[in-house]
Design a protein around this motif. Structure first.
Motif, PDB file in Angstrom:
ATOM      1  N   GLU A  81      47.527  67.672 -24.524  1.00  0.00           N
ATOM      2  CA  GLU A  81      48.097  67.674 -23.174  1.00  0.00           C
ATOM      3  C   GLU A  81      48.675  66.309 -22.813  1.00  0.00           C
ATOM      4  O   GLU A  81      49.731  66.209 -22.182  1.00  0.00           O
ATOM      5  CB  GLU A  81      47.009  68.055 -22.171  1.00  0.00           C
ATOM      6  CG  GLU A  81      47.519  68.959 -21.103  1.00  0.00           C
ATOM      7  CD  GLU A  81      46.494  69.180 -20.011  1.00  0.00           C
ATOM      8  OE1 GLU A  81      46.191  70.339 -19.727  1.00  0.00           O
ATOM      9  OE2 GLU A  81      45.992  68.191 -19.431  1.00  0.00           O
ATOM     10  N   VAL A  82      47.963  65.247 -23.216  1.00  0.00           N
ATOM     11  CA  VAL A  82      48.454  63.900 -22.934  1.00  0.00           C
ATOM     12  C   VAL A  82      49.766  63.674 -23.691  1.00  0.00           C
ATOM     13  O   VAL A  82      50.735  63.138 -23.138  1.00  0.00           O
ATOM     14  CB  VAL A  82      47.405  62.841 -23.342  1.00  0.00           C
ATOM     15  CG1 VAL A  82      47.900  61.448 -23.009  1.00  0.00           C
ATOM     16  CG2 VAL A  82      46.080  63.104 -22.663  1.00  0.00           C
ATOM     17  N   GLU A 118      51.922  65.964 -24.722  1.00  0.00           N
ATOM     18  CA  GLU A 118      52.987  66.763 -24.107  1.00  0.00           C
ATOM     19  C   GLU A 118      53.479  66.121 -22.816  1.00  0.00           C
ATOM     20  O   GLU A 118      54.688  66.060 -22.554  1.00  0.00           O
ATOM     21  CB  GLU A 118      52.473  68.177 -23.804  1.00  0.00           C
ATOM     22  CG  GLU A 118      52.371  69.049 -25.039  1.00  0.00           C
ATOM     23  CD  GLU A 118      51.705  70.399 -24.753  1.00  0.00           C
ATOM     24  OE1 GLU A 118      51.687  71.240 -25.651  1.00  0.00           O
ATOM     25  OE2 GLU A 118      51.194  70.595 -23.622  1.00  0.00           O
ATOM     26  N   ALA A 119      52.528  65.630 -22.012  1.00  0.00           N
ATOM     27  CA  ALA A 119      52.920  65.042 -20.728  1.00  0.00           C
ATOM     28  C   ALA A 119      53.787  63.816 -20.927  1.00  0.00           C
ATOM     29  O   ALA A 119      54.813  63.645 -20.261  1.00  0.00           O
ATOM     30  CB  ALA A 119      51.667  64.680 -19.916  1.00  0.00           C
ATOM     31  N   VAL A 120      53.408  62.934 -21.847  1.00  0.00           N
ATOM     32  CA  VAL A 120      54.163  61.701 -22.036  1.00  0.00           C
ATOM     33  C   VAL A 120      55.486  61.984 -22.753  1.00  0.00           C
ATOM     34  O   VAL A 120      56.515  61.400 -22.439  1.00  0.00           O
ATOM     35  CB  VAL A 120      53.312  60.640 -22.770  1.00  0.00           C
ATOM     36  CG1 VAL A 120      54.119  59.387 -23.044  1.00  0.00           C
ATOM     37  CG2 VAL A 120      52.089  60.295 -21.928  1.00  0.00           C
ATOM     38  N   LYS A 121      55.452  62.923 -23.702  1.00  0.00           N
ATOM     39  CA  LYS A 121      56.680  63.320 -24.375  1.00  0.00           C
ATOM     40  C   LYS A 121      57.715  63.814 -23.361  1.00  0.00           C
ATOM     41  O   LYS A 121      58.911  63.564 -23.503  1.00  0.00           O
ATOM     42  CB  LYS A 121      56.378  64.452 -25.352  1.00  0.00           C
ATOM     43  CG  LYS A 121      56.727  64.164 -26.797  1.00  0.00           C
ATOM     44  CD  LYS A 121      56.588  65.466 -27.550  1.00  0.00           C
ATOM     45  CE  LYS A 121      56.458  65.269 -29.034  1.00  0.00           C
ATOM     46  NZ  LYS A 121      56.016  66.521 -29.674  1.00  0.00           N
ATOM     47  N   VAL A 154      50.335  56.161 -26.315  1.00  0.00           N
ATOM     48  CA  VAL A 154      49.329  57.230 -26.233  1.00  0.00           C
ATOM     49  C   VAL A 154      48.377  57.188 -27.425  1.00  0.00           C
ATOM     50  O   VAL A 154      47.171  57.029 -27.265  1.00  0.00           O
ATOM     51  CB  VAL A 154      49.985  58.622 -26.139  1.00  0.00           C
ATOM     52  CG1 VAL A 154      48.920  59.709 -26.093  1.00  0.00           C
ATOM     53  CG2 VAL A 154      50.880  58.698 -24.917  1.00  0.00           C
TER      54      VAL A 154
END
Ligand SMILES: Nc1ncnc2c1ncn2[C@@H]1O[C@H](COP(=O)(O)OP(=O)(O)O)[C@@H](O)[C@H]1O
Ligand SMILES: [Mg+2]
Lengths: 251, 251
Positions: free
Chosen positions: A151-152, A154-157, A170
């Motif tokens: 999830e981290v 995906e969020a930063v991507k 990350v």
């Protein structure tokens, strides 16, 4: 079923014991008496050679330290490329194959290879330890990278960053504690690998061990082993302490 | 399904839709459809809430809208005119996707990675303007004093604000937030939703999913009710729909 398995294993064991001469009574007796002689000649250890050995054990520690660091620098890009949450199946698979290949080479063989390349001495040992380190550290690292919360990532991507930025912001912060503690573990473990480097003339205390065996100076050999043992124990202890501090800080 | 298609036509004048998803189908395993033909439109400056029980496909829908995963079928269209925008869509996942080992400020700066040159971002040299903007956003959200604190030292509400800040620094026209206030107590949840209301007044479109229908009437301009991968009903001016009606629809 279990009976059959035990029976087969037992039979295999008996056959190989026989082949390897473990049932040869006269050779067993001879070995026992040789060992008794060896142990008698080993004691007491001779501590007057310690000053000369200090230089060699210090070299072993340096080989381990420098080799681990060099191994770290080589492992990072490989682990980056081998992480399946950063790169596609093909890139990651190819790099894993390389890392796996490196892991199948025994450390002592790396020692021999780099002695051929650099000549006798600690430079060869350091490279040997470095390559040996890569086989394990790169694997430990890409496994840690892949365990990062998806999830981290995906969020930063989704902010539009690229893989290098993702790695920097990350993957590394999320795995820093694990990475440091595995690096320390590797350093601790590499003290043994560095000792072996001396067997093939690639620097450090191992060279003396082999030399004392060849010259039948068993008392000196025992001194060398005691010194190595003390250094290994001290470094294990220090590394364990540091690693436990890191793990505590993490939670 | 048919109801929704009617709703979709009636409720949205295509000219003010800035995001429209048409005929979205999605399957993770290639067999069962997690979304089966979903249509969603988002208007400028509106707050849409997607409600549905867990496993109804809310998260999947948000990820598709955020371009985190590609739908098996259907398309997502963005229609944004004017302004030089960096990231039109900001995505906040269910557990926020913050890097816990870094500070609030670092997490906010990550929102600027998409428009910061790679080499500069790798040494954390963001533009002065980006820093100032990050601090402005943090202070606007009331957590300027937490800028240098690591994420795991923050409370749930503070983390939520950091996630909003990271979304805002992307200069988005749309923010997609999954299960946005799910982990918060009622008071904090209302504070956060008040912040979101203000963003809507700045012409940012918001789509928020929740399984908690009690918030819908007070905050949503529009509610989309989902069940088992379908949109069952869409309501504008959510005030005239009762809680009981929503519950009955999505159960
Ligand atoms: N990564 C995934 N792989 C396989 N199945 C998934 C995955 N993510 C969600 N699902 C399945 O898709 C369905 C919808 O899930 P989700 O979109 O998370 O719904 P919601 O957010 O409404 O709870 C569930 O049945 C869930 O088990
Ligand atoms: Mg969900």
């Amino acid at each position: 079923m279990t009976t059959i398995v035990v029976g087969v294993l037992g039979a295999l064991g008996l056959v190989s014991f026989f082949h390897l001469g473990l049932f040869d009574l006269s050779s067993l007796l001879r070995a026992a008496s040789n060992l008794r002689q060896f142990i008698l000649e080993t004691f007491p250890p001779q501590f007057e050679i310690l000053p000369a050995l200090m230089h060699a054990i210090w070299e072993t520690i340096q080989i381990s330290f420098a080799g681990t660091l060099l191994g770290l620098f080589l492992s990072l890009p490989l682990a980056f490329l081998a992480a399946r949450n950063l790169f596609g199946r093909w890139v990651a698979g190819a790099v894993r194959l390389i890392v796996g290949g490196i892991r199948t080479v025994p450390s002592i063989l790396f020692g021999v290879i780099f002695v051929i390349a650099f000549g006798l001495g600690p430079t060869a040992g350091t490279w040997g330890v470095a390559l040996y380190t890569v086989g394990y550290l790169a694997k430990l690292y890409y496994e840690a990278f892949e365990a990062v919360d998806v999830e981290v990532i995906e969020a930063v991507k989704s902010t539009g960053c690229n893989r290098l930025q993702l790695f920097r912001f990350v993957i590394v912060p999320e795995t820093a504690n694990t990475m440091i503690s595995q690096l320390l573990f590797m350093f601790e473990y590499n003290i043994r690998a560095s000792t072996m480097m001396g067997f093939v003339g690639a620097g450090g205390i191992g060279y003396y061990m082999v030399g004392y065996v060849q010259m039948l100076q068993y008392q000196h050999l025992l001194t060398t082993l005691i010194l190595t043992f003390l250094v290994v124990m001290t470094i294990d202890y220090l590394s364990l302490r540091i690693r436990s501090v890191i793990t505590v800080a993490k939670n | 399904m048919i109801e929704h298609t009617q709703g979709y036509d009636a409720l949205t004048n295509p000219s003010d839709a800035i995001l429209s998803a048409i005929g979205i189908e999605h399957s993770y395993d290639g067999k069962t459809n997690v979304l089966s033909g979903v249509n969603v439109t988002l208007r400028q400056g509106s707050l849409v809430m997607v409600v549905g029980r867990s496993a109804s496909g809310k998260t999947t829908l948000v990820k598709i809208l955020a371009n985190v995963i590609k739908p098996t079928r259907g398309q997502v269209n963005l229609k944004i005119n004017g302004g030089h925008l960096t990231r039109p869509i900001a995505y906040i996942p269910q557990h926020l996707g913050l890097v816990r080992n870094l500070t609030s400020l670092d997490n906010v700066l990550m929102g600027a990675l998409g428009y910061t040159p790679t080499w500069r971002s790798l040494i954390k040299k963001f533009d002065r303007g980006v820093y100032d903007k990050a601090m402005d956003i943090l202070s606007e959200l009331g957590i300027k004093d937490k800028a240098e604190k690591k994420i795991w030292h923050l409370s749930g509400g503070e983390r939520q604000r950091v996630a909003i800040a990271r979304a805002l620094i992307q200069n988005p026209r749309i923010i997609l937030a999954d299960e946005f206030v799910a982990q918060l107590d009622v008071i904090t949840a209302m504070e956060i939703l008040e912040i979101m209301k203000k963003l809507v007044q700045r012409n940012i479109a918001l789509l928020v999913t929740t399984h908690d229908v009690s918030l819908v009437r007070k905050y949503a301009d529009r509610v989309i009710m989902m069940n088992k991968g379908n949109i069952l009903d869409t309501h504008d001016a959510s005030q005239d729909i009762s809680l009981e009606e929503i519950l009955k629809t999505i159960q």
